[in-house]
Scaffold this motif. Structure first.
Motif, PDB file in Angstrom:
ATOM      1  N   GLY A  37     -35.833  -7.874  27.428  1.00  0.00           N
ATOM      2  CA  GLY A  37     -35.632  -6.635  26.691  1.00  0.00           C
ATOM      3  C   GLY A  37     -36.602  -5.546  27.076  1.00  0.00           C
ATOM      4  N   TYR A  38     -37.478  -5.808  28.054  1.00  0.00           N
ATOM      5  CA  TYR A  38     -38.519  -4.857  28.428  1.00  0.00           C
ATOM      6  C   TYR A  38     -38.138  -4.075  29.670  1.00  0.00           C
ATOM      7  N   THR A  39     -38.339  -2.752  29.605  1.00  0.00           N
ATOM      8  CA  THR A  39     -38.234  -1.881  30.760  1.00  0.00           C
ATOM      9  C   THR A  39     -39.512  -1.068  30.846  1.00  0.00           C
ATOM     10  N   PRO A  40     -40.244  -1.121  31.962  1.00  0.00           N
ATOM     11  CA  PRO A  40     -41.457  -0.302  32.068  1.00  0.00           C
ATOM     12  C   PRO A  40     -41.149   1.169  31.859  1.00  0.00           C
ATOM     13  N   THR A  41     -42.118   1.907  31.343  1.00  0.00           N
ATOM     14  CA  THR A  41     -41.913   3.339  31.137  1.00  0.00           C
ATOM     15  C   THR A  41     -41.723   4.057  32.463  1.00  0.00           C
ATOM     16  N   ALA A  42     -42.272   3.491  33.545  1.00  0.00           N
ATOM     17  CA  ALA A  42     -42.078   4.067  34.877  1.00  0.00           C
ATOM     18  C   ALA A  42     -42.015   2.929  35.887  1.00  0.00           C
ATOM     19  N   VAL A  43     -40.908   2.854  36.635  1.00  0.00           N
ATOM     20  CA  VAL A  43     -40.787   1.851  37.684  1.00  0.00           C
ATOM     21  C   VAL A  43     -41.322   2.477  38.966  1.00  0.00           C
ATOM     22  N   THR A  44     -42.505   2.040  39.397  1.00  0.00           N
ATOM     23  CA  THR A  44     -43.178   2.623  40.549  1.00  0.00           C
ATOM     24  C   THR A  44     -43.515   1.531  41.552  1.00  0.00           C
ATOM     25  N   GLU A  45     -44.348   1.905  42.528  1.00  0.00           N
ATOM     26  CA  GLU A  45     -44.782   0.935  43.539  1.00  0.00           C
ATOM     27  C   GLU A  45     -45.744  -0.105  42.976  1.00  0.00           C
ATOM     28  N   ARG A  46     -46.243   0.115  41.760  1.00  0.00           N
ATOM     29  CA  ARG A  46     -47.137  -0.874  41.148  1.00  0.00           C
ATOM     30  C   ARG A  46     -46.334  -2.121  40.759  1.00  0.00           C
ATOM     31  N   LEU A  47     -46.848  -3.285  41.100  1.00  0.00           N
ATOM     32  CA  LEU A  47     -46.133  -4.538  40.866  1.00  0.00           C
ATOM     33  C   LEU A  47     -46.037  -4.869  39.382  1.00  0.00           C
ATOM     34  N   THR A  48     -44.821  -5.064  38.906  1.00  0.00           N
ATOM     35  CA  THR A  48     -44.536  -5.678  37.611  1.00  0.00           C
ATOM     36  C   THR A  48     -43.613  -6.845  37.901  1.00  0.00           C
ATOM     37  N   LEU A  49     -43.965  -8.050  37.434  1.00  0.00           N
ATOM     38  CA  LEU A  49     -43.194  -9.224  37.805  1.00  0.00           C
ATOM     39  C   LEU A  49     -43.268 -10.274  36.700  1.00  0.00           C
ATOM     40  N   LEU A  50     -42.101 -10.711  36.238  1.00  0.00           N
ATOM     41  CA  LEU A  50     -42.008 -11.807  35.277  1.00  0.00           C
ATOM     42  C   LEU A  50     -41.982 -13.123  36.044  1.00  0.00           C
ATOM     43  N   VAL A  51     -42.861 -14.048  35.661  1.00  0.00           N
ATOM     44  CA  VAL A  51     -42.935 -15.356  36.307  1.00  0.00           C
ATOM     45  C   VAL A  51     -42.466 -16.409  35.308  1.00  0.00           C
ATOM     46  N   LEU A  52     -41.372 -17.077  35.651  1.00  0.00           N
ATOM     47  CA  LEU A  52     -40.837 -18.153  34.820  1.00  0.00           C
ATOM     48  C   LEU A  52     -40.909 -19.445  35.616  1.00  0.00           C
ATOM     49  N   HIS A 104     -46.071  -4.586  23.237  1.00  0.00           N
ATOM     50  CA  HIS A 104     -45.332  -4.170  22.045  1.00  0.00           C
ATOM     51  C   HIS A 104     -43.821  -4.206  22.238  1.00  0.00           C
ATOM     52  N   SER A 105     -43.358  -4.711  23.372  1.00  0.00           N
ATOM     53  CA  SER A 105     -41.921  -4.825  23.586  1.00  0.00           C
ATOM     54  C   SER A 105     -41.360  -5.957  22.729  1.00  0.00           C
ATOM     55  N   VAL A 106     -40.031  -6.037  22.658  1.00  0.00           N
ATOM     56  CA  VAL A 106     -39.382  -7.032  21.806  1.00  0.00           C
ATOM     57  C   VAL A 106     -39.845  -8.445  22.129  1.00  0.00           C
ATOM     58  N   ALA A 107     -39.930  -8.762  23.414  1.00  0.00           N
ATOM     59  CA  ALA A 107     -40.285 -10.125  23.814  1.00  0.00           C
ATOM     60  C   ALA A 107     -41.786 -10.298  24.033  1.00  0.00           C
ATOM     61  N   GLY A 108     -42.569  -9.266  23.659  1.00  0.00           N
ATOM     62  CA  GLY A 108     -44.002  -9.311  23.929  1.00  0.00           C
ATOM     63  C   GLY A 108     -44.689 -10.543  23.378  1.00  0.00           C
ATOM     64  N   GLU A 109     -44.273 -10.979  22.176  1.00  0.00           N
ATOM     65  CA  GLU A 109     -44.928 -12.129  21.563  1.00  0.00           C
ATOM     66  C   GLU A 109     -44.602 -13.437  22.273  1.00  0.00           C
ATOM     67  N   ALA A 110     -43.530 -13.434  23.085  1.00  0.00           N
ATOM     68  CA  ALA A 110     -43.151 -14.643  23.816  1.00  0.00           C
ATOM     69  C   ALA A 110     -43.719 -14.661  25.228  1.00  0.00           C
ATOM     70  N   LEU A 111     -44.459 -13.617  25.591  1.00  0.00           N
ATOM     71  CA  LEU A 111     -44.976 -13.490  26.944  1.00  0.00           C
ATOM     72  C   LEU A 111     -46.496 -13.554  26.963  1.00  0.00           C
ATOM     73  N   THR A 112     -47.035 -14.158  27.994  1.00  0.00           N
ATOM     74  CA  THR A 112     -48.451 -14.030  28.303  1.00  0.00           C
ATOM     75  C   THR A 112     -48.590 -12.921  29.334  1.00  0.00           C
TER      76      THR A 112
END
Length: 375
Positions: free
Chosen positions: A46-61, A81-89
């Motif tokens: 449910g999370y979308t970064p406020t800006a998708v840039t060259e900076r790495l954002t990556l979910l690891v499952l 503070h995103s919806v799934a924030g409490e389920a993520l490290t």
């Protein structure tokens, strides 16, 4: 809430999805999944970064491990503070640090990972450089059905998006076509989709006369004339889920040939829909629709697959195409959209979104499929 959230689902829903995805990865022989910002991340978290840039954002499952979101430090508050924030490290990194080294600490250096299709090439190369013995497979290849089977709530969101697109069609057929540019009708369609609840308009194809013979013409400056066949194909996102429907109308009374071609496409679309039931191969939906058009002598003018999946994006697996032997499963949602395209003359396409039920199929678009004449 400070983060941008594009989901109607709860944190518990997203946690369950992440757990299911990790199990699916293990079943596929993968060490885990790496998911960049985009539709897979939205669906999972449910999370979308406020800006998708060259900076790495990556979910690891990874199976048996808590989900970790690698995120730039400046984006960490929004992610938390995103919806799934409490389920993520969260594992944040600051500018000047190596984000691939941070990510590498979470990975098996010799593992094979599924990676979301829209991950930037620079990030894949960065991971390969840091972990040269690791390998990566596109999610479409390694887990094509990850998002393909929708639960009941997702199906109803798709149904609501379909109903909104239907409402837009019922309104657009009332307006004057003759003497207006395709681009004018495209703007009308976009406004109608928004009026009926779409937050995002992905496409408004208005193919008049010879332009209708190009399936992805979208819109141009051609002035629509009496006697034109006009292909209307439009859709977008409503509450995070897609719509996509096509109807072909005629400005004034059609010729006998135009009626015949429209009837053939309508019969082909019905045949494709009637082929939908659990256990049937995807290619059999394509074959059923294509056979009608081929038997009528227009086979060479049906130049695309019969359908594509739909969900948090308007094009995703499964695909109704020759060679796809994957069996249909209840909860799959996809288009059935045969067409005939006569170069330099006109085109006809009719499209509904269909979901597989326990004993057949259910249309999520319900406007009439007969020839409609407009002014």
């Amino acid at each position: 809430m400070t983060g941008r959230t594009t989901t109607p689902f709860s944190a518990a829903d997203h946690k369950a999805r992440m757990e299911r995805a990790a199990r699916a990865a293990a079943d596929a022989g993968l060490a885990g999944l790496l998911v960049a910002p985009g539709p897979d991340m939205v669906w999972l978290t449910g999370y979308t970064p406020t800006a998708v840039t060259e900076r790495l954002t990556l979910l690891v499952l990874a199976p048996g491990r808590d989900p970790v979101l690698v995120v730039p430090t400046l984006e960490a508050p929004d992610a938390e503070h995103s919806v799934a924030g409490e389920a993520l490290t969260l594992r944040d990194w600051t500018d000047g640090k190596d984000p691939y080294a941070v990510t590498a600490e979470l990975l098996d250096g010799r593992g094979r990972y599924g990676i979301s299709d829209n991950t930037w090439g620079m990030h894949v190369l960065g991971l390969q450089r840091t972990l040269p013995d690791s390998s990566y497979a596109a999610l479409t290849d390694s887990l094509p059905m990850l998002r393909a089977v929708k639960d009941a709530a997702e199906v109803e969101l798709l149904a609501a998006a379909g109903a909104a697109a239907d409402a837009a069609f019922e309104e657009i057929r009332k307006v004057t076509f003759a003497g207006r540019r395709e681009s004018d009708l495209g703007r009308d369609l976009a406004a109608l989709l928004r009026r009926f609840g779409h937050s995002q308009v992905d496409f408004t194809i208005v193919g008049s006369g010879p332009n209708g013979a190009n399936p992805h013409h979208e819109v141009g400056d051609r002035v629509i004339r009496r006697g034109d066949m006009v292909v209307l194909d439009f859709g977008g996102l409503k509450d995070g889920y897609g719509s996509d429907t096509t109807r072909t109308v005629h400005v004034g009374e059609p010729t006998e040939e135009e009626r015949r071609v429209h009837d053939i496409v309508r019969e082909a679309q019905e045949a494709g829909y009637q082929a939908v039931r659990p256990g049937v191969a995807c290619q059999d939906v394509d074959r059923a629709a294509r056979a009608v058009i081929t038997d009528a002598g227009y086979g060479e003018y049906f130049i695309h697959r019969t359908g594509h999946g739909i969900g948090v994006t308007t094009h995703e697996p499964p695909y109704m195409i020759e060679g796809e032997e994957l069996p249909l499963v209840p909860g799959m949602c996809f288009s059935v959209e045969p067409g005939i395209y006569l170069p330099g003359r006109f085109g006809v396409r009719i499209e509904d979104i269909v979901t597989v039920t326990e004993d057949g199929g259910r249309r999520l678009n319900n406007t009439g499929r007969e020839m409609v004449t407009v002014d």
